[in-house]
Enzyme design. Structure first.
Site, PDB file in Angstrom:
ATOM      1  N   ASP A  86      44.136 136.784  12.126  1.00  0.00           N
ATOM      2  CA  ASP A  86      45.215 136.004  12.724  1.00  0.00           C
ATOM      3  C   ASP A  86      46.503 136.818  12.777  1.00  0.00           C
ATOM      4  O   ASP A  86      47.309 136.677  13.694  1.00  0.00           O
ATOM      5  CB  ASP A  86      45.450 134.722  11.919  1.00  0.00           C
ATOM      6  CG  ASP A  86      44.415 133.659  12.235  1.00  0.00           C
ATOM      7  OD1 ASP A  86      43.381 134.012  12.831  1.00  0.00           O
ATOM      8  OD2 ASP A  86      44.627 132.492  11.881  1.00  0.00           O
ATOM      9  N   CYS A 127      40.181 135.535   5.029  1.00  0.00           N
ATOM     10  CA  CYS A 127      41.112 135.344   6.142  1.00  0.00           C
ATOM     11  C   CYS A 127      40.843 133.958   6.719  1.00  0.00           C
ATOM     12  O   CYS A 127      39.770 133.395   6.521  1.00  0.00           O
ATOM     13  CB  CYS A 127      40.929 136.436   7.181  1.00  0.00           C
ATOM     14  SG  CYS A 127      42.275 136.565   8.393  1.00  0.00           S
ATOM     15  N   SER A 475      49.877 127.708  12.433  1.00  0.00           N
ATOM     16  CA  SER A 475      49.455 128.393  11.222  1.00  0.00           C
ATOM     17  C   SER A 475      49.715 127.502  10.019  1.00  0.00           C
ATOM     18  O   SER A 475      50.605 126.644  10.045  1.00  0.00           O
ATOM     19  CB  SER A 475      50.242 129.696  11.077  1.00  0.00           C
ATOM     20  OG  SER A 475      50.108 130.219   9.780  1.00  0.00           O
TER      21      SER A 475
END
Length: 571
Positions: A86, A127, A475
């Site tokens: 990301d 992640c 996010s």
């Protein structure tokens, strides 16, 4: 290897019988002798590689898992799988491949496990999409498995304070607003991420790390151990030993563990820590693999009743390292359990209940983790909003928000790039509701997340003066009145597609309301939608396949019909 197996090894398919002579040749070609060929075979899945700091030391951790598997009588097979960072895909078209990678990871686990007839799965990821993707693969295959979060990075230091990558994003906004210099930005950029590991706050990776413990798929106490700590080596070996006991038939299978109670436990932990809104996308997807219909409405119910007790960034002050020193995620879970917010009888991968696993956890320290009686908020750190603008719901992180009510005119953008340019050049006003559409799972395709954009707003000093609404994602590091996952998405004919500049939008995130609506009648919305032309679908490659199969965000943006039931080798 202690004891006799309680069921036949799946991997016997690889070596038993006359017709398996060539398969035995391949196993010998891997360096095995006859004894090793006849051991249970375990896939060690990890997303290690040089795609991001999150992934860079996972292969090293996998070697310790392999050592533990072999020492406990198993035969480990290292199975690296794809990972999309990301961090490296933020604010450009590459972000379309981030959420898609979750499906690729789950598919890879399934293909390797079922193709090679592995007897167990040891999975390591660190992640954002790695964690849910690997857990989805474990549940889909339904063979003995364990997931271990690879751990967070240690924060950097600038001027005597802890910093992480979000501080760099927000400093970009300060530079554009004239509130910081390029030199200050360079200093922040150079110092915010000093070690391997996932982003340091309670963003998506660390949220889903805690989720893995709450679901019962991970060792209690594993998720908050920093990525670079020596403690990770024995942690991996202990988990491997326990996995081998499960392979021998002495523990429940993943679908015995991932039940509705376990999913509710996971939701409670997300809400109690002000965790990532992405968890409300990933938990329905994990449930889907278990054949459980657990959608955004189910998530919302748990969010609404769970107090916020973790004072964690971005809504709060502290980072994963601080949770580790306070005693780990188990402190949060034990406090929730003591006050009736968790199901203590839910099974874990060890065969023990969650209550049994939490028995020795510390009490809250009162600062990083509060007692329920001193909660930061009585109704959790995340909220699902509904109304005529988002009938299927939309998600907002309320942890740390000072303003929960906002009304303003829509300023509509057709994609992230348009909005990014407008924000960079200050082509918006205080009070606006910045709307970014066509970024949903099908419309983007890929449902991009927009941390760069939201951090710019904060850096410009406008984070609490505007609202942002999108059918894309945010996010876990996003803060402010940023509402994402709006459903139905524009590409599916959702009301967000009908918005025009100046339409007045009302947002009320207070517990008694949890609403988002536009001052348009249902007839006006339908009339506008009827005049819209369909956007062209992508042609060729991965995006075409994804857009053709992906389901709505409130169902987890999954790409298949549910729990695998049609092959005998998965039960």
């Amino acid at each position: 290897m202690a004891g006799e197996p309680k069921r036949p090894f799946r991997s016997a398919t690889l070596y038993e019988g006359l017709v398996r002579a060539t398969t035995r040749s391949f196993l010998r070609g891997l360096g095995m002798d006859e004894d090793e060929i006849r051991r249970p075979h375990v896939g060690v899945f990890h997303t290690g590689g040089e795609m991001s700091p999150c992934n860079t030391n996972l292969r090293e951790q996998a070697q310790h898992a392999k050592t533990g598997i072999y020492a406990a009588g198993g035969m480990p097979h290292e199975c690296p799988v794809v990972s999309i960072s990301d961090g490296l895909t933020m604010a450009h078209s590459g972000m379309r491949f981030s959420l898609i990678s979750r499906e690729l990871i789950a598919d890879s686990v399934e293909a390797s496990t079922r193709g090679h007839q592995w007897d167990g799965i040891f999975a390591i990821g660190a992640c954002d999409k790695n964690l849910p993707g690997l857990m989805m693969g474990i549940v889909r295959c339904n063979v003995p498995g364990v997931f271990v979060h690879g751990g967070a990075a240690i924060p950097g230091q600038v001027e005597g304070r802890d910093v992480n990558v979000v501080n760099t994003y927000e400093t970009i906004g300060k530079v554009l607003a004239g509130a910081a210099t390029r030199e200050q930005l360079d200093t922040m950029s150079a110092n915010c991420l000093p070690t391997a590991g996932a982003c340091a706050g309670q963003f998506t990776a660390n949220t889903m790390g805690m989720v893995s413990e709450a679901l019962g798929l991970a060792p209690i106490g594993s998720s908050m151990v920093p990525a670079v700590f020596a403690e990770r080596a024995p942690l991996m070996r202990r988990a491997a030993k326990q996995l081998m006991a499960a392979v021998m038939g002495e523990a429940p299978l993943p679908r015995d563990i991932v039940t509705r109670k376990a999913l509710e436990n996971a939701c409670a932990v997300v809400s109690a820590t002000g965790g990532s809104t992405n968890a409300a996308l990933h938990l329905p997807a994990i449930a889907h693999e278990a054949g459980i219909a657990f959608h955004l409405d189910d998530v919302a119910e748990i969010f609404a009743r769970t107090p916020l007790i973790g004072n964690l960034s971005p809504g709060g002050k502290y980072l994963a390292r601080d949770v580790y020193y306070a005693g780990g995620a188990q402190v949060i879970m034990k406090e929730l359990l003591a006050h009736g917010f968790l199901h203590g009888d839910a099974l874990t991968w060890t065969g023990r209940t969650l209550a049994e696993e939490l028995a020795d956890a510390n009490a809250p320290d009162g600062e990083v983790i509060r007692r329920v009686e001193e909660a930061l908020s009585r109704d959790g750190g995340l909220a699902v909003l509904k109304g005529n603008l988002c009938p299927d719901g939309a998600l907002l992180k309320v942890a740390g928000l000072q303003t929960l009510v906002h009304s303003g005119p829509a300023r509509v953008f057709e994609n992230e790039e348009e909005a990014q340019s407008a924000v960079q050049n200050r082509r918006y006003e205080a009070g606006d509701v910045i709307v970014i559409r066509n970024e949903g799972p099908k419309g983007s395709p890929g449902m991009r997340e927009m941390l760069g954009l939201t951090a710019l707003l904060y850096g410009q000093g406008m984070g609490d003066k505007v609202a942002l609404l999108t059918d894309g994602r945010f996010s876990g590091a996003t803060r402010g009145l940023c509402i994402g996952y709006a459903g139905p998405e524009a590409a599916a004919g959702g009301p967000i597609a009908a918005l025009r500049n100046g339409d007045r939008i009302h947002i009320d995130a207070r517990p008694q309301a949890r609403s988002i609506r536009v001052e348009l009648s249902e007839e006006e919305i339908r009339g506008r939608l009827a005049t819209l032309q369909a956007r062209p679908a992508p042609r060729g490659g991965l995006l075409e396949k994804y857009a053709a199969t992906v389901r709505p965000a409130h169902q987890g943006a999954v790409t298949h019909s549910g729990a695998v039931t049609w092959l005998r080798d998965v039960s």
